[in-house]
Motif scaffolding. Structure first.
Motif, PDB file in Angstrom:
ATOM      1  N   TYR A  33     -26.636  70.733  35.310  1.00  0.00           N
ATOM      2  CA  TYR A  33     -26.602  69.495  34.534  1.00  0.00           C
ATOM      3  C   TYR A  33     -25.191  69.069  34.118  1.00  0.00           C
ATOM      4  O   TYR A  33     -24.902  67.867  34.054  1.00  0.00           O
ATOM      5  N   GLU A  34     -24.313  70.010  33.816  1.00  0.00           N
ATOM      6  CA  GLU A  34     -22.940  69.630  33.447  1.00  0.00           C
ATOM      7  C   GLU A  34     -22.253  68.936  34.626  1.00  0.00           C
ATOM      8  O   GLU A  34     -21.613  67.890  34.472  1.00  0.00           O
ATOM      9  N   GLU A  35     -22.391  69.526  35.827  1.00  0.00           N
ATOM     10  CA  GLU A  35     -21.798  68.922  37.028  1.00  0.00           C
ATOM     11  C   GLU A  35     -22.423  67.565  37.322  1.00  0.00           C
ATOM     12  O   GLU A  35     -21.735  66.625  37.755  1.00  0.00           O
ATOM     13  N   SER A  36     -23.727  67.472  37.061  1.00  0.00           N
ATOM     14  CA  SER A  36     -24.421  66.212  37.284  1.00  0.00           C
ATOM     15  C   SER A  36     -23.877  65.119  36.376  1.00  0.00           C
ATOM     16  O   SER A  36     -23.578  64.001  36.829  1.00  0.00           O
ATOM     17  N   LEU A  37     -23.713  65.437  35.082  1.00  0.00           N
ATOM     18  CA  LEU A  37     -23.216  64.440  34.129  1.00  0.00           C
ATOM     19  C   LEU A  37     -21.790  64.010  34.473  1.00  0.00           C
ATOM     20  O   LEU A  37     -21.454  62.819  34.389  1.00  0.00           O
ATOM     21  N   THR A  38     -20.979  64.974  34.885  1.00  0.00           N
ATOM     22  CA  THR A  38     -19.603  64.630  35.270  1.00  0.00           C
ATOM     23  C   THR A  38     -19.594  63.656  36.443  1.00  0.00           C
ATOM     24  O   THR A  38     -18.852  62.667  36.462  1.00  0.00           O
ATOM     25  N   ALA A  39     -20.454  63.923  37.429  1.00  0.00           N
ATOM     26  CA  ALA A  39     -20.502  63.063  38.617  1.00  0.00           C
ATOM     27  C   ALA A  39     -21.024  61.674  38.283  1.00  0.00           C
ATOM     28  O   ALA A  39     -20.522  60.657  38.787  1.00  0.00           O
ATOM     29  N   LEU A  40     -22.032  61.595  37.406  1.00  0.00           N
ATOM     30  CA  LEU A  40     -22.586  60.295  37.040  1.00  0.00           C
ATOM     31  C   LEU A  40     -21.583  59.478  36.224  1.00  0.00           C
ATOM     32  O   LEU A  40     -21.490  58.249  36.371  1.00  0.00           O
ATOM     33  N   THR A  41     -20.829  60.167  35.366  1.00  0.00           N
ATOM     34  CA  THR A  41     -19.790  59.472  34.599  1.00  0.00           C
ATOM     35  C   THR A  41     -18.712  58.923  35.538  1.00  0.00           C
ATOM     36  O   THR A  41     -18.219  57.797  35.357  1.00  0.00           O
ATOM     37  N   GLN A  42     -18.365  59.708  36.541  1.00  0.00           N
ATOM     38  CA  GLN A  42     -17.386  59.254  37.526  1.00  0.00           C
ATOM     39  C   GLN A  42     -17.934  58.038  38.292  1.00  0.00           C
ATOM     40  O   GLN A  42     -17.207  57.089  38.579  1.00  0.00           O
ATOM     41  N   THR A  43     -19.231  58.053  38.592  1.00  0.00           N
ATOM     42  CA  THR A  43     -19.850  56.927  39.298  1.00  0.00           C
ATOM     43  C   THR A  43     -19.711  55.645  38.484  1.00  0.00           C
ATOM     44  O   THR A  43     -19.363  54.582  39.011  1.00  0.00           O
ATOM     45  N   LEU A  44     -19.973  55.738  37.186  1.00  0.00           N
ATOM     46  CA  LEU A  44     -19.870  54.562  36.322  1.00  0.00           C
ATOM     47  C   LEU A  44     -18.429  54.053  36.254  1.00  0.00           C
ATOM     48  O   LEU A  44     -18.194  52.837  36.217  1.00  0.00           O
ATOM     49  N   THR A  45     -17.493  54.979  36.283  1.00  0.00           N
ATOM     50  CA  THR A  45     -16.076  54.563  36.296  1.00  0.00           C
ATOM     51  C   THR A  45     -15.754  53.804  37.574  1.00  0.00           C
ATOM     52  O   THR A  45     -15.078  52.771  37.562  1.00  0.00           O
ATOM     53  N   LEU A  46     -16.242  54.317  38.700  1.00  0.00           N
ATOM     54  CA  LEU A  46     -15.991  53.671  39.986  1.00  0.00           C
ATOM     55  C   LEU A  46     -16.683  52.307  40.081  1.00  0.00           C
ATOM     56  O   LEU A  46     -16.151  51.368  40.687  1.00  0.00           O
ATOM     57  N   LEU A  47     -17.865  52.211  39.482  1.00  0.00           N
ATOM     58  CA  LEU A  47     -18.574  50.930  39.504  1.00  0.00           C
ATOM     59  C   LEU A  47     -17.864  49.896  38.639  1.00  0.00           C
ATOM     60  O   LEU A  47     -17.866  48.699  38.948  1.00  0.00           O
ATOM     61  N   GLY A  48     -17.262  50.339  37.530  1.00  0.00           N
ATOM     62  CA  GLY A  48     -16.558  49.414  36.644  1.00  0.00           C
ATOM     63  C   GLY A  48     -17.512  48.574  35.817  1.00  0.00           C
ATOM     64  O   GLY A  48     -18.728  48.795  35.797  1.00  0.00           O
ATOM     65  N   GLU A  49     -16.964  47.586  35.111  1.00  0.00           N
ATOM     66  CA  GLU A  49     -17.774  46.702  34.279  1.00  0.00           C
ATOM     67  C   GLU A  49     -18.579  45.746  35.156  1.00  0.00           C
ATOM     68  O   GLU A  49     -18.122  45.328  36.225  1.00  0.00           O
ATOM     69  N   VAL A  50     -19.769  45.387  34.697  1.00  0.00           N
ATOM     70  CA  VAL A  50     -20.615  44.467  35.456  1.00  0.00           C
ATOM     71  C   VAL A  50     -20.675  43.120  34.742  1.00  0.00           C
ATOM     72  O   VAL A  50     -20.586  43.041  33.507  1.00  0.00           O
ATOM     73  N   GLY A  51     -20.802  42.048  35.547  1.00  0.00           N
ATOM     74  CA  GLY A  51     -20.910  40.701  34.995  1.00  0.00           C
ATOM     75  C   GLY A  51     -22.320  40.165  35.162  1.00  0.00           C
ATOM     76  O   GLY A  51     -23.182  40.803  35.760  1.00  0.00           O
ATOM     77  N   SER A  52     -22.552  38.949  34.658  1.00  0.00           N
ATOM     78  CA  SER A  52     -23.906  38.401  34.629  1.00  0.00           C
ATOM     79  C   SER A  52     -24.488  38.206  36.027  1.00  0.00           C
ATOM     80  O   SER A  52     -25.675  38.418  36.247  1.00  0.00           O
ATOM     81  N   GLY A  53     -23.662  37.802  36.997  1.00  0.00           N
ATOM     82  CA  GLY A  53     -24.192  37.575  38.344  1.00  0.00           C
ATOM     83  C   GLY A  53     -23.920  38.724  39.286  1.00  0.00           C
ATOM     84  O   GLY A  53     -24.034  38.569  40.510  1.00  0.00           O
ATOM     85  N   ASP A  54     -23.571  39.875  38.731  1.00  0.00           N
ATOM     86  CA  ASP A  54     -23.179  41.014  39.558  1.00  0.00           C
ATOM     87  C   ASP A  54     -24.399  41.610  40.262  1.00  0.00           C
ATOM     88  O   ASP A  54     -25.412  41.921  39.627  1.00  0.00           O
TER      89      ASP A  54
END
Length: 981
Positions: A900-921
């Protein structure tokens, strides 16, 4: 089996391997060999298992005469060595008393007294073993039903008792209870009982295929035709070519006969021709043959008794002759059962089936409806002579055919076809008329018409040979102008047939163009050797010259070839205008628009077509309108104006229907209209046009275009979740003689099979899909000229193997895919292979948990290396980056395996790579799911409720701020769950 197993362990392994085989002759023969081998070992348990496997093979391989013999050996072993039977073996032994009862019932040579004696034996054995008698009463009911006795009491004694562990499975008993009510004319009640089986809730080895075959007619009688259609497609696929389900196949044939689908019935009969020889059970034979006879009887009643049909091996059959043969055999079988039973029940039931009237005039069962008129007749075509009743004489017909041909009129084909039938008849007498000319001229004209037909079918080599032969006959007839034109057409067709790549073909066409120009110059030169071309012939020759230039441009796509193409068209247009040849004027306009389109100037092409359409509507020829509208429709598609394309192509299809099909290219029009519908989201209409276009291509001899269109239609059916439609369509197409005989291009056949395998997967038939994918992967490994296709097929095969839990073979398939990709890397394949690697990794972690983590991570590491190679190659994916996809998959894989620790680290990295989302994203759904999964891992598995809620609340706030509160539901539900816990 080549050699007998030499040890007990090897024999057990062979038994297990044989148990994985489909029922049929191969499994049965192997089971016989293994039973013989088991006799050599002093191991009663081994012999029991081998005999159990052998009896199962006989039972489900439709060999009821042998099943009771094997069971007798098992019963003797039980009486002599009861301790050799463990609980599983004992259960199997007592369960199979029912198998023996059914086998004896299926054999008319078994006396009725023996049947009753066996039921008595079953009852006594069950009582002695303290087994509930419900299964015995079930067999007693089936015997009463077979004999035609009043079954009310027998039914209550069975159906009214509580089921036991030795009862038939729930699905089989549901079928028997439903059939009891069908026999009493209560279809609605029967269908209500059947519903759990028909909907797939209850199933077994034979169900729901058996119930479906029986329920088809009750569904029709109660007005549920659409449900009957759906079940027919799914149910037939489950029983086809299966000897133990021959009665079910017969009922599907009967269903086709009673719903106006006689042609499909004959197709299915051909697919199941092996059942004439492979079914050893007399009862199953009778049920199958009666269904076949219902079909053949209906076809003959419709006046098609002369159609060729599949039947018993060793001779050719027509519908009429096979029906006669079957009636004799089936009547004899029914009489044998009646004699054994002392009742007329079996013959009466057979007669009831044969006397049923059609329930519907027409029910469209598949996406490829066929008519009996399209089937092949087995009777020789009658000799055709000049019809005396026709208003025109033979001379008039020849002259009219020539006039129509000069105009380019669509009805010219019909006239030439009539003349071909007349001129090849033994009693043909050529008119002695100077206006008609000698017979050799007519023969040349007929050859040239055949060449044109071959050219339309893209059989250019044949077209070239026929046109060259026609040229020689024209010269013999003194028609030098026609000879020059035929030779020019032969030159162009030969160039199109030349081997090589696009460059080589362009050079061949250029050489042909030069030769045609020389022919034209020689024919036009003054002097006695001139060919004396008529205006029509010279215009046609100029048209061939222009076509050659246009074809070269099609191969090269070079702007340098555009001026030369237009120059030829200027010559044609000027000449046709000077001689008022309307057909050639519009032909030049079409070619000019095509050149504009090929050169990339779509607005100019549309302007040219707009002008041409105005001219055609004002002064004709009217038969050029469909082709012109069709081309403008394709131009509109190229300009991304699907609405305008749909309008043009709809009108083109309507107008094309007013003319003979051969010259209208209706297949292309329907296919293009289907594409326009796809762009507009009119998916059902698109499917209709794609299938119509495909069939029209096939009827016109355009086999490749037709099969490609059917492949596209099948894929669209899968996308529309009409999986059974797709499978039935592809089964029909793959049964075409040129495909089944291996005459079609192997890559196109593979594409059709690949689409079918995907349909099987989409329909949940993982075993059949995996088998087909594995076969295609093995075959495509030899495609040295096309490693990309092998990579794609092997990658998909790996995913299916992983779904089935076969991770070793899945990894081997992935290695094949990667190796094939490495020999010829392509940009689009990076993402495809990355998807396959990640999906297999996910499946392994999901199915194996912690045990699967290491191999899953190895697969993800392979995907990382692939992503790095893609970046070096400059590949840019259309959606998320390969790095983002990998980070997310690391999150899922580690979560499934409990890291689970490795999983959370990877998911956090995914969100960083995705960046902020906009209304029409477009990434909102992906981003939200990643937040949710991170919240689950952090809040539930790592028990860090506070940080998890903070993460989720921040995401909900972000979605609300950008005006997407609709996307917050999964997050607010998770937050509520975390707060409750």
């Amino acid at each position: 089996m080549t050699t007998a197993p030499q040890s007990i362990e090897a024999l057990y392994e062979a038994l297990h391997e044989n148990d994985q085989r489909p029922y049929g002759r191969t499994r049965t023969v192997t089971a016989e060999e293994l039973a013989d081998a088991a006799e050599q070992f002093d191991d009663p348990a081994l012999l029991i298992d081998a005999l159990l496997e052998l009896q199962e093979a006989y039972t489900y391989g439709a060999e009821p005469r042998k099943s009771p013999v094997v069971f007798a050996r098992l019963l003797n072993l039980y009486d002599e060595q009861p301790d050799a039977f463990d609980e599983r073996m004992r259960h199997q032994l007592f369960w199979r008393f029912k198998w023996v009862a059914n086998a004896l019932l299926a054999l008319p040579e078994i006396p009725l007294a023996t049947l009753r004696q066996w039921l008595g034996e079953m009852r006594d054995r069950y009582v002695k073993a303290d087994i509930d008698l419900q299964p015995y009463y079930g067999q007693a009911y089936q015997l009463a039903d077979h004999l035609g006795e009043d079954t009310a009491l027998a039914y209550e004694l069975w159906a009214g008792r509580v089921r036991s562990r030795y009862s038939d499975c729930e699905a089989c008993e549901i079928c028997e209870r439903a059939l009891f009510h069908v026999g009493r004319g209560d279809d609605p009640r029967a269908l209500g009982i059947w519903e759990p089986v028909l909907s797939g809730q209850d199933s077994c080895q034979e169900e729901p295929a058996r119930s479906i075959s029986y329920a088809l007619l009750p569904l029709l009688r109660t007005g549920a035709a659409d449900r009957a259609r759906e079940l027919h497609l799914a149910g037939y696929r489950a029983c086809r070519r299966n000897p133990s389900m021959a009665p079910e196949v017969g009922r599907h044939l009967e269903f086709c006969a009673l719903t106006g689908n006689e042609a499909r019935g004959l197709e299915l009969l051909a697919e199941n021709r092996s059942l004439f020889e492979e079914v050893d059970s007399p009862a199953d034979q009778l049920a199958f043959l009666t269904g076949v006879e219902v079909l053949l009887q209906r076809v003959e009643a419709l006046g098609h008794g002369g159609l060729a049909t599949a039947g018993y091996a060793g001779r050719s059959w027509t519908v009429a002759s096979l029906r006669t043969e079957i009636r004799t055999r089936a009547d004899e079988l029914a009489a044998r059962f009646d004699a054994r039973n002392g009742t007329a029940s079996v013959s009466t039931h057979r007669r009831t089936r044969l006397e049923r009237a059609p329930l519907l005039d027409a029910l469209e069962l598949t996406l490829r409806p066929r008519a009996l008129d399209e089937m092949t007749t087995a009777q020789p075509a009658p000799v055709v002579s000049a019809p005396e009743s026709h208003p025109e004489t033979l001379a008039e017909l020849i002259i009219r055919a020539r006039e129509l041909d000069e105009e380019g009129h669509p009805e010219a084909d019909t006239a030439w076809e009539r003349l071909h039938a007349l001129a090849t008849a033994p009693d043909y007498r050529h008119p002695d008329d100077p206006a008609v000319g000698p017979l050799v001229r007519l023969r040349a004209e007929l050859l040239e018409h055949e060449a044109g037909l071959a050219e339309r079918k893209e059989d250019n080599a044949t077209a070239a040979a026929l046109a060259e032969e026609a040229a020689g006959l024209y010269e013999d007839a003194g028609r030098t102008g026609q000879a020059v034109l035929a030779r020019a057409r032969a030159l162009l067709a030969a160039a199109e047939a030349a081997d090589g790549d696009e460059t080589a073909k362009a050079e061949a066409v250029a050489a042909a163009h030069a030769a045609i120009c020389r022919l034209h110059e020689e024919a036009s030169a003054p002097g006695p050797a001139a060919a004396q071309l008529t205006p029509h012939e010279e215009a046609a020759l100029l048209r061939v010259r222009a076509a050659a230039r246009g074809l070269r441009l099609q191969f090269t796509r070079s702007q340098e070839d555009v001026p030369a193409a237009f120059a030829e068209l200027d010559l044609l247009h000027e000449f046709a205008t000077r001689h008022a040849l309307k057909g050639q004027i519009s032909g030049a306009g079409l070619l000019r628009a095509s050149v504009h389109a090929m050169s990339g100037d779509l607005p100019a092409a549309r302007a040219q077509l707009d002008s041409l359409l105005d001219r055609l509507r004002a002064g004709g020829p009217a038969w050029h309108l469909p082709r012109t509208l069709g081309l403008r429709g394709r131009v509109h598609l190229g300009m991304r104006d699907a609405e305008a394309a749909h309008t043009d192509l709809t009108e083109a299809v309507r107008l094309a229907n007013e003319w003979p099909a051969a010259r209208m290219d209706r297949g292309r029009l329907h296919s293009d209209l289907g594409e326009a519908c796809l762009h507009l989201g009119l998916l059902d209409e698109a499917l209709r046009h794609l299938t119509r276009g495909a069939e029209m291509h096939l009827r016109q001899g355009d086999r490749v275009d037709g099969f490609c269109a059917y492949s596209n239609a099948a894929q669209l059916s899968i996308d529309l979740d009409r999986v059974e439609d797709a499978i039935a369509l592809l089964d029909s197409v793959l049964a075409e003689p040129d495909i089944a005989g291996g005459e079609l291009d192997d890559r196109l056949t593979a594409q059709l099979r690949l689409t079918r395998a995907r349909a099987l997967h989409a329909g949940g038939d993982l075993k059949a899909a995996t088998t087909e994918f594995a076969a295609l992967a093995a075959e495509s490994a030899d495609w040295s000229d096309d490693p990309g296709s092998h990579a794609m097929i092997a990658g998909e095969t790996a995913v299916l193997l992983a779904e089935a839990g076969e991770f070793g073979p899945a990894r081997e398939a992935l290695d094949q895919a990667l190796a094939a990709h490495a020999t010829s890397p392509e940009s689009a394949r990076y993402e495809q292979l990355s998807n396959h690697l990640r999906e297999v990794a996910r499946l392994q972690a999901q199915q194996q948990g912690e045990e699967g983590l290491r191999p899953a991570r190895a697969l993800l590491a392979e995907a990382e290396r692939l992503a790095a190679a893609a970046a070096r190659a400059g590949f840019v994916p259309q959606g998320r980056s390969l790095e983002t996809a990998l980070a997310y998959e690391h999150g899922r894989v580690n979560a499934y395996a409990g890291a689970y620790e490795e999983s959370l680290t990877a998911l956090t990295q995914t969100l960083t790579l995705l960046g902020e989302v906009g209304s029409g994203d477009e990434r909102i759904g992906e981003w939200t799911e990643c937040v949710r999964l991170a919240g689950v891992v952090e809040g539930i598995y790592l028990e860090r409720t506070g940080p998890a809620l903070a993460r989720i609340d921040a995401a909900v706030g972000r979605l609300t701020a950008i005006g997407r509160p609709d996307a917050t539901t999964p997050l607010t539900e998770l937050a509520a769950q975390l707060r409750d816990e």
